[in-house]
Design a protein around this motif. Structure first.
Motif, mmCIF file in Angstrom:
data_model
loop_
_atom_site.group_PDB
_atom_site.id
_atom_site.type_symbol
_atom_site.label_atom_id
_atom_site.label_comp_id
_atom_site.label_asym_id
_atom_site.label_seq_id
_atom_site.Cartn_x
_atom_site.Cartn_y
_atom_site.Cartn_z
ATOM 1 N N ALA A 183 44.853 -41.371 6.640
ATOM 2 C CA ALA A 183 43.629 -41.045 7.381
ATOM 3 C C ALA A 183 42.493 -40.686 6.423
ATOM 4 N N LEU A 184 42.798 -40.604 5.127
ATOM 5 C CA LEU A 184 41.782 -40.269 4.127
ATOM 6 C C LEU A 184 41.193 -41.505 3.461
ATOM 7 N N THR A 185 41.688 -42.688 3.820
ATOM 8 C CA THR A 185 41.171 -43.929 3.239
ATOM 9 C C THR A 185 40.942 -44.968 4.329
ATOM 10 N N ALA A 186 40.029 -45.873 4.071
ATOM 11 C CA ALA A 186 39.756 -46.980 4.991
ATOM 12 C C ALA A 186 39.225 -48.150 4.164
ATOM 13 N N GLY A 187 39.326 -49.347 4.721
ATOM 14 C CA GLY A 187 38.826 -50.522 4.026
ATOM 15 C C GLY A 187 38.336 -51.569 5.000
ATOM 16 N N TRP A 188 37.439 -52.420 4.508
ATOM 17 C CA TRP A 188 36.881 -53.513 5.298
ATOM 18 C C TRP A 188 36.761 -54.740 4.410
ATOM 19 N N GLY A 189 37.270 -55.880 4.903
ATOM 20 C CA GLY A 189 37.087 -57.158 4.232
ATOM 21 C C GLY A 189 37.977 -57.370 3.031
ATOM 22 N N SER A 190 37.715 -58.492 2.346
ATOM 23 C CA SER A 190 38.436 -58.861 1.140
ATOM 24 C C SER A 190 37.514 -59.704 0.258
ATOM 25 N N PRO A 191 37.201 -59.293 -0.952
ATOM 26 C CA PRO A 191 37.582 -58.032 -1.570
ATOM 27 C C PRO A 191 37.055 -56.861 -0.745
ATOM 28 N N ALA A 192 37.814 -55.793 -0.737
ATOM 29 C CA ALA A 192 37.591 -54.705 0.211
ATOM 30 C C ALA A 192 36.508 -53.723 -0.192
ATOM 31 N N ILE A 220 35.983 -50.025 0.124
ATOM 32 C CA ILE A 220 36.962 -48.943 0.263
ATOM 33 C C ILE A 220 36.246 -47.608 0.447
ATOM 34 N N LEU A 221 36.658 -46.878 1.465
ATOM 35 C CA LEU A 221 36.176 -45.523 1.703
ATOM 36 C C LEU A 221 37.322 -44.561 1.430
ATOM 37 N N ARG A 222 37.028 -43.504 0.674
ATOM 38 C CA ARG A 222 37.995 -42.430 0.429
ATOM 39 C C ARG A 222 37.298 -41.113 0.769
ATOM 40 N N CYS A 223 37.912 -40.312 1.589
ATOM 41 C CA CYS A 223 37.322 -39.047 2.004
ATOM 42 C C CYS A 223 38.114 -37.894 1.398
ATOM 43 N N GLY A 224 37.363 -36.869 0.955
ATOM 44 C CA GLY A 224 38.003 -35.709 0.351
ATOM 45 C C GLY A 224 38.166 -35.823 -1.147
ATOM 46 N N VAL A 225 37.379 -36.703 -1.767
ATOM 47 C CA VAL A 225 37.429 -36.860 -3.218
ATOM 48 C C VAL A 225 36.783 -35.646 -3.887
ATOM 49 N N SER A 226 37.025 -35.498 -5.170
ATOM 50 C CA SER A 226 36.382 -34.444 -5.952
ATOM 51 C C SER A 226 34.919 -34.784 -6.198
ATOM 52 N N ARG A 227 34.129 -33.769 -6.428
ATOM 53 C CA ARG A 227 32.711 -33.983 -6.738
ATOM 54 C C ARG A 227 32.607 -34.758 -8.049
ATOM 55 N N PRO A 228 31.841 -35.855 -8.053
ATOM 56 C CA PRO A 228 31.665 -36.625 -9.288
ATOM 57 C C PRO A 228 30.907 -35.815 -10.338
ATOM 58 N N ALA A 229 31.300 -35.959 -11.598
ATOM 59 C CA ALA A 229 30.623 -35.251 -12.687
ATOM 60 C C ALA A 229 29.138 -35.589 -12.719
ATOM 61 N N LYS A 230 28.802 -36.838 -12.401
ATOM 62 C CA LYS A 230 27.396 -37.255 -12.433
ATOM 63 C C LYS A 230 26.545 -36.498 -11.416
ATOM 64 N N ARG A 254 27.373 -32.506 1.886
ATOM 65 C CA ARG A 254 28.278 -32.538 3.033
ATOM 66 C C ARG A 254 29.489 -31.662 2.708
ATOM 67 N N LEU A 255 30.188 -31.172 3.716
ATOM 68 C CA LEU A 255 31.317 -30.263 3.509
ATOM 69 C C LEU A 255 32.563 -30.945 2.951
ATOM 70 N N ALA A 256 32.545 -32.258 2.851
ATOM 71 C CA ALA A 256 33.590 -33.023 2.152
ATOM 72 C C ALA A 256 32.893 -34.198 1.483
ATOM 73 N N TYR A 257 33.355 -34.556 0.300
ATOM 74 C CA TYR A 257 32.785 -35.709 -0.405
ATOM 75 C C TYR A 257 33.432 -36.987 0.110
ATOM 76 N N VAL A 258 32.584 -37.947 0.474
ATOM 77 C CA VAL A 258 33.033 -39.250 0.953
ATOM 78 C C VAL A 258 32.598 -40.275 -0.085
ATOM 79 N N GLU A 259 33.552 -41.046 -0.572
ATOM 80 C CA GLU A 259 33.288 -42.061 -1.594
ATOM 81 C C GLU A 259 33.443 -43.441 -0.975
ATOM 82 N N VAL A 260 32.475 -44.310 -1.236
ATOM 83 C CA VAL A 260 32.526 -45.687 -0.748
ATOM 84 C C VAL A 260 32.350 -46.600 -1.951
#
Length: 169
Positions: free
Chosen positions: A72-81, A83-93, A134-140
């Motif tokens: 439930a923390l990942t999702a994908g669409w298409g190919s090549p996909a 990709i969404l990942r939710c709850g990742v760590s804050r990026p250093a950048k 946001r209260l959780a980091y979402v990475e796409v």
């Protein structure tokens, strides 16, 4: 009047992100690579589970095809996909003063439909977007060669609905 300025800023941010992406080269993504499932705390996990229920069936016209391992923390669409990942760590950048001052051409901030994003170009040509304020980091992650202009627009509503504004732990 404030609503107009907000929409205008969102459009300007989206245009800047699209232009930066369009200026980069092409490569292919590996569809067979497993997707790393984040390990957030309890609070972020609940938000991410709510996000999973709110995600659209299509992104950029592509059907949802979740990556392995299923979560439930990942999702994908298409190919090549895409990709969404939710709850990742804050990026250093995200805390890098060079990025904040606009001095890092590999990372730029922008707002798309009310969601703040950090955009980073990866070495493999993909573009990684991470939500901010946001209260959780979402990475796409959007593979190189894929049109990114509608990806964040398609995902913004679900992110706004499921992940409230604030600072993630």
């Amino acid at each position: 009047m404030d609503l107009f300025r907000h929409r205008r800023a969102s459009l300007v941010g989206l245009r800047a992100l699209v232009l930066l992406i369009a200026a980069t080269g092409c490569s292919s993504a590996d569809d067979n690579a497993p997707t790393s499932v984040p390990s957030p705390g309890t609070k972020a996990t609940k938000l991410c589970q709510n996000l999973d229920k709110s995600l659209p069936r299509k992104v950029d016209g592509l059907d949802r095809e979740d990556p392995e391992p299923r979560s439930a923390l990942t999702a994908g669409w298409g190919s090549p996909a895409i990709i969404l990942r939710c709850g990742v760590s804050r990026p250093a950048k995200m805390v890098d003063p060079e990025v904040a001052n606009g001095n890092d051409p590999t990372a730029i901030g922008g707002v798309v439909n009310g969601v703040d994003w950090l955009m980073e170009k990866r070495d493999d040509g993909a573009t990684r977007f991470t939500s901010a304020q946001r209260l959780a980091y979402v990475e796409v992650t959007v593979p190189d060669g894929r049109d990114t202009s509608s990806v964040l627009v398609d995902l913004a509503g679900a992110v706004k609905k499921a992940v409230p504004e604030g600072i993630a732990d």
